[in-house]
Design an enzyme around this catalytic site. Structure first.
Site, PDB file in Angstrom:
ATOM      1  N   ASP A  33       0.789  -1.247  -0.133  1.00 53.06           N
ATOM      2  CA  ASP A  33       0.040   0.078  -0.102  1.00 53.06           C
ATOM      3  C   ASP A  33       0.832   1.131   0.042  1.00 53.06           C
ATOM      4  O   ASP A  33       1.925   1.290   0.563  1.00 53.06           O
ATOM      5  CB  ASP A  33      -0.898  -0.117   1.319  1.00 53.06           C
ATOM      6  CG  ASP A  33      -2.203   1.077   1.104  1.00 53.06           C
ATOM      7  OD1 ASP A  33      -3.236   0.522   0.947  1.00 53.06           O
ATOM      8  OD2 ASP A  33      -1.757   2.266   1.049  1.00 53.06           O
ATOM      9  N   ILE A  34       0.575   2.307  -0.715  1.00 54.29           N
ATOM     10  CA  ILE A  34       1.337   3.491  -0.954  1.00 54.29           C
ATOM     11  C   ILE A  34       1.196   4.229   0.296  1.00 54.29           C
ATOM     12  O   ILE A  34       2.219   5.027   0.378  1.00 54.29           O
ATOM     13  CB  ILE A  34       0.845   4.245  -2.287  1.00 54.29           C
ATOM     14  CG1 ILE A  34       2.116   5.106  -2.681  1.00 54.29           C
ATOM     15  CG2 ILE A  34      -0.297   4.794  -2.120  1.00 54.29           C
ATOM     16  CD1 ILE A  34       1.761   5.567  -4.256  1.00 54.29           C
ATOM     17  N   ASN A  93     -12.838  -3.115   2.397  1.00 53.13           N
ATOM     18  CA  ASN A  93     -13.929  -2.163   2.565  1.00 53.13           C
ATOM     19  C   ASN A  93     -14.735  -2.395   1.304  1.00 53.13           C
ATOM     20  O   ASN A  93     -14.156  -2.588   0.056  1.00 53.13           O
ATOM     21  CB  ASN A  93     -12.921  -0.877   2.166  1.00 53.13           C
ATOM     22  CG  ASN A  93     -12.187  -0.601   3.767  1.00 53.13           C
ATOM     23  OD1 ASN A  93     -12.626  -0.919   4.758  1.00 53.13           O
ATOM     24  ND2 ASN A  93     -11.112   0.049   3.452  1.00 53.13           N
ATOM     25  N   GLN A 100     -14.555   2.228   0.943  1.00 58.56           N
ATOM     26  CA  GLN A 100     -13.712   2.015  -0.252  1.00 58.56           C
ATOM     27  C   GLN A 100     -13.667   3.066  -1.152  1.00 58.56           C
ATOM     28  O   GLN A 100     -14.623   3.779  -1.434  1.00 58.56           O
ATOM     29  CB  GLN A 100     -14.740   0.990  -1.051  1.00 58.56           C
ATOM     30  CG  GLN A 100     -13.937   0.241  -2.291  1.00 58.56           C
ATOM     31  CD  GLN A 100     -14.726  -0.586  -2.906  1.00 58.56           C
ATOM     32  OE1 GLN A 100     -15.769  -0.988  -2.761  1.00 58.56           O
ATOM     33  NE2 GLN A 100     -13.787  -1.528  -4.074  1.00 58.56           N
ATOM     34  N   HIS A 106     -10.037  -5.525  -3.239  1.00 61.32           N
ATOM     35  CA  HIS A 106      -8.685  -5.722  -2.751  1.00 61.32           C
ATOM     36  C   HIS A 106      -8.969  -6.154  -1.106  1.00 61.32           C
ATOM     37  O   HIS A 106      -9.752  -5.470  -0.550  1.00 61.32           O
ATOM     38  CB  HIS A 106      -7.775  -4.534  -2.960  1.00 61.32           C
ATOM     39  CG  HIS A 106      -8.642  -3.203  -2.536  1.00 61.32           C
ATOM     40  ND1 HIS A 106      -9.395  -2.642  -3.192  1.00 61.32           N
ATOM     41  CD2 HIS A 106      -8.358  -2.602  -1.516  1.00 61.32           C
ATOM     42  CE1 HIS A 106      -9.837  -1.364  -2.516  1.00 61.32           C
ATOM     43  NE2 HIS A 106      -9.127  -1.479  -1.321  1.00 61.32           N
ATOM     44  N   HIS A 108      -6.922  -5.870   2.165  1.00 58.47           N
ATOM     45  CA  HIS A 108      -5.900  -5.215   2.935  1.00 58.47           C
ATOM     46  C   HIS A 108      -5.213  -6.089   3.878  1.00 58.47           C
ATOM     47  O   HIS A 108      -6.104  -6.831   4.611  1.00 58.47           O
ATOM     48  CB  HIS A 108      -6.323  -3.960   3.823  1.00 58.47           C
ATOM     49  CG  HIS A 108      -6.744  -2.860   3.012  1.00 58.47           C
ATOM     50  ND1 HIS A 108      -5.932  -1.547   2.959  1.00 58.47           N
ATOM     51  CD2 HIS A 108      -7.842  -2.427   2.476  1.00 58.47           C
ATOM     52  CE1 HIS A 108      -6.717  -0.644   2.236  1.00 58.47           C
ATOM     53  NE2 HIS A 108      -7.716  -1.118   2.137  1.00 58.47           N
TER      54      HIS A 108
HETATM   55  P1  AMP Z   1      -9.657   1.174  -0.043  1.00 54.51           P
HETATM   56  O1  AMP Z   1     -10.125   2.802   0.811  1.00 54.51           O
HETATM   57  O2  AMP Z   1     -10.185   0.061   0.795  1.00 54.51           O
HETATM   58  O3  AMP Z   1     -10.235   1.504  -1.120  1.00 54.51           O
HETATM   59  O4  AMP Z   1      -8.227   1.248  -0.147  1.00 54.51           O
HETATM   60  C1  AMP Z   1      -7.358   1.849  -1.294  1.00 54.51           C
HETATM   61  C2  AMP Z   1      -5.953   1.603  -0.569  1.00 54.51           C
HETATM   62  O5  AMP Z   1      -5.217   2.001  -1.739  1.00 54.51           O
HETATM   63  C3  AMP Z   1      -5.661   2.587   0.126  1.00 54.51           C
HETATM   64  O6  AMP Z   1      -4.902   2.138   1.265  1.00 54.51           O
HETATM   65  C4  AMP Z   1      -4.489   3.660  -0.744  1.00 54.51           C
HETATM   66  O7  AMP Z   1      -3.482   3.969  -0.069  1.00 54.51           O
HETATM   67  C5  AMP Z   1      -4.142   2.443  -1.739  1.00 54.51           C
HETATM   68  N1  AMP Z   1      -3.606   2.885  -2.921  1.00 54.51           N
HETATM   69  C6  AMP Z   1      -4.063   3.821  -3.953  1.00 54.51           C
HETATM   70  N2  AMP Z   1      -2.959   4.001  -4.681  1.00 54.51           N
HETATM   71  C7  AMP Z   1      -2.326   3.075  -4.617  1.00 54.51           C
HETATM   72  C8  AMP Z   1      -1.143   2.771  -5.440  1.00 54.51           C
HETATM   73  N3  AMP Z   1      -0.733   3.654  -6.669  1.00 54.51           N
HETATM   74  N4  AMP Z   1      -0.058   2.146  -4.996  1.00 54.51           N
HETATM   75  C9  AMP Z   1      -0.624   1.353  -3.746  1.00 54.51           C
HETATM   76  N5  AMP Z   1      -1.629   1.485  -2.983  1.00 54.51           N
HETATM   77  C10 AMP Z   1      -2.396   2.530  -3.466  1.00 54.51           C
END
Ligand code: AMP
Ligand code: ZN
Length: 119
Positions: A33-34, A93, A100, A106, A108
């Protein structure tokens, strides 16, 4: 252009958007995760575009099962401490009220020593 061409996680799985890859096979992709909440925080996604758990049906059960059982293996490889003193959290989520932000299914997976930023 297919909807998945606009999806950030489809592009990550395809390698057209860079990520720190944790795992890949024919069906699944995992990457850090970024914005990590915890010392270990990665995401497991199907390569196929499923928007969320709201679209999951019986036909997805084998794929979802593989995602679930991959999580503990990768969690240990990525530095989570062993159960029961260690462990990890799995979180999915779903929808706006479910928190979400990215609409490609996805899981986590978070772990490592406390405290974490969230949760
Ligand atoms: P959600 O809120 O469950 O949809 O989680 C989306 C997750 O994706 C968040 O924790 C973000 O930090 C992560 N995310 C978004 N863009 C990227 C990316 N380019 N690389 C890695 N993680 C990402
Ligand atoms: Zn997608």
């Amino acid at each position: 252009m297919s909807p998945s061409a606009h999806c950030i996680f489809c592009n990550i799985a395809a390698g057209t958007i860079p990520s720190r890859k944790v795992y890949e096979d024919d069906e699944l992709f995992a990457f850090d995760d970024i914005k990590p909440w915890a010392p270990v925080h990665f995401l497991i996604i199907p390569k196929t575009h499923i928007p969320s758990m709201a679209q999951a049906g019986p036909e997805h059960a084998p794929l979802l099962g593989r995602m679930m059982v991959l999580a503990p293996k990768l969690a240990m490889e990525q530095g989570c401490n062993p159960y029961p003193e260690g462990g990890f959290r799995m979180l999915v989520n779903t929808g706006a009220e479910g928190g979400q932000d990215v609409h490609h299914l996805h899981i986590h997976v978070m772990g490592g020593p406390r405290p974490w930023l969230k949760g």
